[in-house]
Design a protein around this motif. Sequence first.
Motif, PDB file in Angstrom:
ATOM      1  N   ALA A 228       0.849  -1.198   0.000  1.00  0.00           N
ATOM      2  CA  ALA A 228       0.000   0.000   0.000  1.00  0.00           C
ATOM      3  C   ALA A 228       0.879   1.241   0.000  1.00  0.00           C
ATOM      4  N   LEU A 229       0.377   2.297  -0.615  1.00  0.00           N
ATOM      5  CA  LEU A 229       1.145   3.535  -0.675  1.00  0.00           C
ATOM      6  C   LEU A 229       1.232   4.198   0.698  1.00  0.00           C
ATOM      7  N   LEU A 230       0.151   4.188   1.452  1.00  0.00           N
ATOM      8  CA  LEU A 230       0.134   4.819   2.769  1.00  0.00           C
ATOM      9  C   LEU A 230       0.693   3.870   3.823  1.00  0.00           C
ATOM     10  N   PRO A 231       1.723   4.249   4.560  1.00  0.00           N
ATOM     11  CA  PRO A 231       2.231   3.389   5.638  1.00  0.00           C
ATOM     12  C   PRO A 231       1.176   3.248   6.733  1.00  0.00           C
ATOM     13  N   ASP A 232       1.042   2.061   7.270  1.00  0.00           N
ATOM     14  CA  ASP A 232       0.114   1.860   8.388  1.00  0.00           C
ATOM     15  C   ASP A 232       0.874   1.711   9.694  1.00  0.00           C
ATOM     16  N   THR A 233       2.147   2.129   9.673  1.00  0.00           N
ATOM     17  CA  THR A 233       3.029   1.943  10.817  1.00  0.00           C
ATOM     18  C   THR A 233       2.975   3.144  11.748  1.00  0.00           C
ATOM     19  N   VAL A 234       2.824   2.882  13.017  1.00  0.00           N
ATOM     20  CA  VAL A 234       2.988   3.912  14.040  1.00  0.00           C
ATOM     21  C   VAL A 234       4.438   3.839  14.502  1.00  0.00           C
ATOM     22  N   ILE A 235       5.189   4.891  14.265  1.00  0.00           N
ATOM     23  CA  ILE A 235       6.633   4.867  14.503  1.00  0.00           C
ATOM     24  C   ILE A 235       6.912   5.122  15.980  1.00  0.00           C
ATOM     25  N   SER A 236       7.499   4.158  16.616  1.00  0.00           N
ATOM     26  CA  SER A 236       7.776   4.258  18.042  1.00  0.00           C
ATOM     27  C   SER A 236       8.969   5.170  18.308  1.00  0.00           C
ATOM     28  N   GLU A 237       9.029   5.694  19.505  1.00  0.00           N
ATOM     29  CA  GLU A 237      10.176   6.507  19.903  1.00  0.00           C
ATOM     30  C   GLU A 237      11.318   5.647  20.440  1.00  0.00           C
ATOM     31  N   ALA A 238      11.119   4.346  20.478  1.00  0.00           N
ATOM     32  CA  ALA A 238      12.124   3.460  21.075  1.00  0.00           C
ATOM     33  C   ALA A 238      13.234   3.153  20.078  1.00  0.00           C
ATOM     34  N   TYR A 239      13.850   4.197  19.543  1.00  0.00           N
ATOM     35  CA  TYR A 239      14.968   3.995  18.641  1.00  0.00           C
ATOM     36  C   TYR A 239      16.260   4.356  19.359  1.00  0.00           C
ATOM     37  N   SER A 240      17.344   3.840  18.844  1.00  0.00           N
ATOM     38  CA  SER A 240      18.654   4.094  19.454  1.00  0.00           C
ATOM     39  C   SER A 240      19.596   4.594  18.371  1.00  0.00           C
ATOM     40  N   VAL A 241      20.041   5.824  18.508  1.00  0.00           N
ATOM     41  CA  VAL A 241      20.992   6.375  17.547  1.00  0.00           C
ATOM     42  C   VAL A 241      22.294   5.591  17.581  1.00  0.00           C
ATOM     43  N   ALA A 242      22.669   5.126  18.758  1.00  0.00           N
ATOM     44  CA  ALA A 242      23.921   4.384  18.887  1.00  0.00           C
ATOM     45  C   ALA A 242      23.906   3.094  18.097  1.00  0.00           C
ATOM     46  N   ALA A 243      22.712   2.567  17.792  1.00  0.00           N
ATOM     47  CA  ALA A 243      22.610   1.327  17.028  1.00  0.00           C
ATOM     48  C   ALA A 243      22.735   1.550  15.534  1.00  0.00           C
ATOM     49  N   SER A 244      22.767   2.790  15.103  1.00  0.00           N
ATOM     50  CA  SER A 244      22.855   3.076  13.674  1.00  0.00           C
ATOM     51  C   SER A 244      24.186   2.578  13.111  1.00  0.00           C
ATOM     52  N   PRO A 245      24.172   1.891  11.962  1.00  0.00           N
ATOM     53  CA  PRO A 245      25.437   1.460  11.349  1.00  0.00           C
ATOM     54  C   PRO A 245      26.365   2.626  11.039  1.00  0.00           C
ATOM     55  N   VAL A 246      25.810   3.778  10.750  1.00  0.00           N
ATOM     56  CA  VAL A 246      26.645   4.945  10.471  1.00  0.00           C
ATOM     57  C   VAL A 246      27.458   5.312  11.703  1.00  0.00           C
ATOM     58  N   ILE A 247      26.802   5.340  12.865  1.00  0.00           N
ATOM     59  CA  ILE A 247      27.507   5.661  14.111  1.00  0.00           C
ATOM     60  C   ILE A 247      28.498   4.565  14.465  1.00  0.00           C
ATOM     61  N   ARG A 248      28.086   3.318  14.295  1.00  0.00           N
ATOM     62  CA  ARG A 248      29.000   2.209  14.611  1.00  0.00           C
ATOM     63  C   ARG A 248      30.244   2.260  13.729  1.00  0.00           C
ATOM     64  N   ALA A 249      30.064   2.623  12.460  1.00  0.00           N
ATOM     65  CA  ALA A 249      31.211   2.735  11.563  1.00  0.00           C
ATOM     66  C   ALA A 249      32.137   3.871  11.999  1.00  0.00           C
ATOM     67  N   LEU A 250      31.553   5.008  12.361  1.00  0.00           N
ATOM     68  CA  LEU A 250      32.377   6.137  12.814  1.00  0.00           C
ATOM     69  C   LEU A 250      33.104   5.811  14.108  1.00  0.00           C
ATOM     70  N   GLN A 251      32.447   5.074  14.988  1.00  0.00           N
ATOM     71  CA  GLN A 251      33.106   4.671  16.235  1.00  0.00           C
ATOM     72  C   GLN A 251      34.289   3.741  15.955  1.00  0.00           C
ATOM     73  N   ALA A 252      34.107   2.831  15.000  1.00  0.00           N
ATOM     74  CA  ALA A 252      35.202   1.927  14.637  1.00  0.00           C
ATOM     75  C   ALA A 252      36.354   2.707  14.001  1.00  0.00           C
ATOM     76  N   GLU A 253      36.028   3.699  13.177  1.00  0.00           N
ATOM     77  CA  GLU A 253      37.078   4.528  12.588  1.00  0.00           C
ATOM     78  C   GLU A 253      37.849   5.287  13.669  1.00  0.00           C
ATOM     79  N   ALA A 254      37.128   5.773  14.673  1.00  0.00           N
ATOM     80  CA  ALA A 254      37.796   6.473  15.776  1.00  0.00           C
ATOM     81  C   ALA A 254      38.698   5.515  16.549  1.00  0.00           C
ATOM     82  N   GLU A 255      38.217   4.277  16.722  1.00  0.00           N
ATOM     83  CA  GLU A 255      39.054   3.295  17.422  1.00  0.00           C
ATOM     84  C   GLU A 255      40.335   3.024  16.634  1.00  0.00           C
ATOM     85  N   GLY A 256      40.214   2.860  15.323  1.00  0.00           N
ATOM     86  CA  GLY A 256      41.398   2.655  14.499  1.00  0.00           C
ATOM     87  C   GLY A 256      42.363   3.823  14.595  1.00  0.00           C
TER      88      GLY A 256
END
Length: 415
Positions: A228-256
């Motif tokens: 369907a074109l219209l999403p039927d999802t209610v987007i929860s606030e229970a997200y974690s920025v730290a879990a983002s692959p972008v952040i994880r990649a930057l953290q690994a680069e900082a570790e290196g």
Amino acid sequence: MIHSIRITPRKKPTVNRFYAFSAVLLLVMPAAAQTLSADQAARLAVDRPEAVQFLEAPIERAEGNLETARTLSNPVARLEREGVDGLGGDGAETIVAVEQSWDFSGRRSLNQRGAKADIEAARFNALSRAANLGVEARRSYFELLAARKKLSIAARYESELSNLLNETAQREQAGDAARYDVERVRQETLAAGIALTEAETELYTAEQSLAALIGAEPLAGQVVLTDALLPDTVISEAYSVAASPVIRALQAEAEGARWRRESASKFMPDVTFGAGVRQTEGFSESTGLLFSLSVPLPLFDRNQGEYRARAADVNEAEARVRLTEAKLASDIASLRNRAQSLIAAAARYESGALSSAMELREIAQSAFNGGEIAVFEIIDALQSARDAELRTITLQHDARKAVLDLAELLPETDQ
């Protein structure tokens, strides 16, 4: 809803080719059975050979760098020959030796740890890029779905006006309508034909875009888009920025970067050991073993410049992590609010304005057939119904795009 997915950075982001093959089969089956979902389109985009190569190349590069960091430097073979009367004369001395440099400061081990961190960063970056490819395929999928809906509306509107033109012309011949009415309907019919052509062009562009992303032929009209074109999802606030692959990649680069800074702090030079044989020819021939040891003296160059450069890399990498975290949190909150607002607005509009416009169209058609309203009134009712339908599609599509934008920032979000 936000789903918590397990990110396994130690695995390469290779594709489950069984699913890709199954999705391709869906596209080559008989027309009556052709279906395509947004998930299948995303999987096809990520699983095509070019995409797999694009995703895996940085990981392989990082793994090659680790292999280089683990490899010892090559030994050096040395041959010296000295003679009083030339190289072959009496009193010649020949030295054959092999020299090898060794790291006693721990730099090699630290550089290996930095290379391992680079592999982790490459894997998380690959996860992020794969998610972006999937989101881009989903965008094209819903662009195509919206284009099909718009074309359907444009075709129906053009058909309604063509029928109205024929009926008005018949009424004119019977003396029940003026020539003005006929020309008024004709003008609107011609405009509807142009809008239909534009909708067909938009559909063609959407088909080409999706086909280019999934690596297939342009989708025929018989292929059913199941989402369907219209999403039927209610987007929860229970997200974690730290879990983002972008952040994880930057953290690994900082570790290196931190491991390389630690390596640069070790200014003790490599020690070179040598062993060989010395042979003296002439009046008194003799053969003996030869050992050597050489160490550069760190009097002037104590690696200060390299250390400062690597320390700056650490500062930059750590600052990038913090800045990206802050921006991601802000963007995610904004997109979440936008998506929820658009989903609610689209639902309200469909049940309110669209429903009213469709009812008005039915009433106007009945009234026109009964001779109760004029031509311009039925045209206005048909236009209102068309505009309401197009507005509904626009709201639904905008809501879907907001959800996809959110998914690009936080891949575990429903799309």
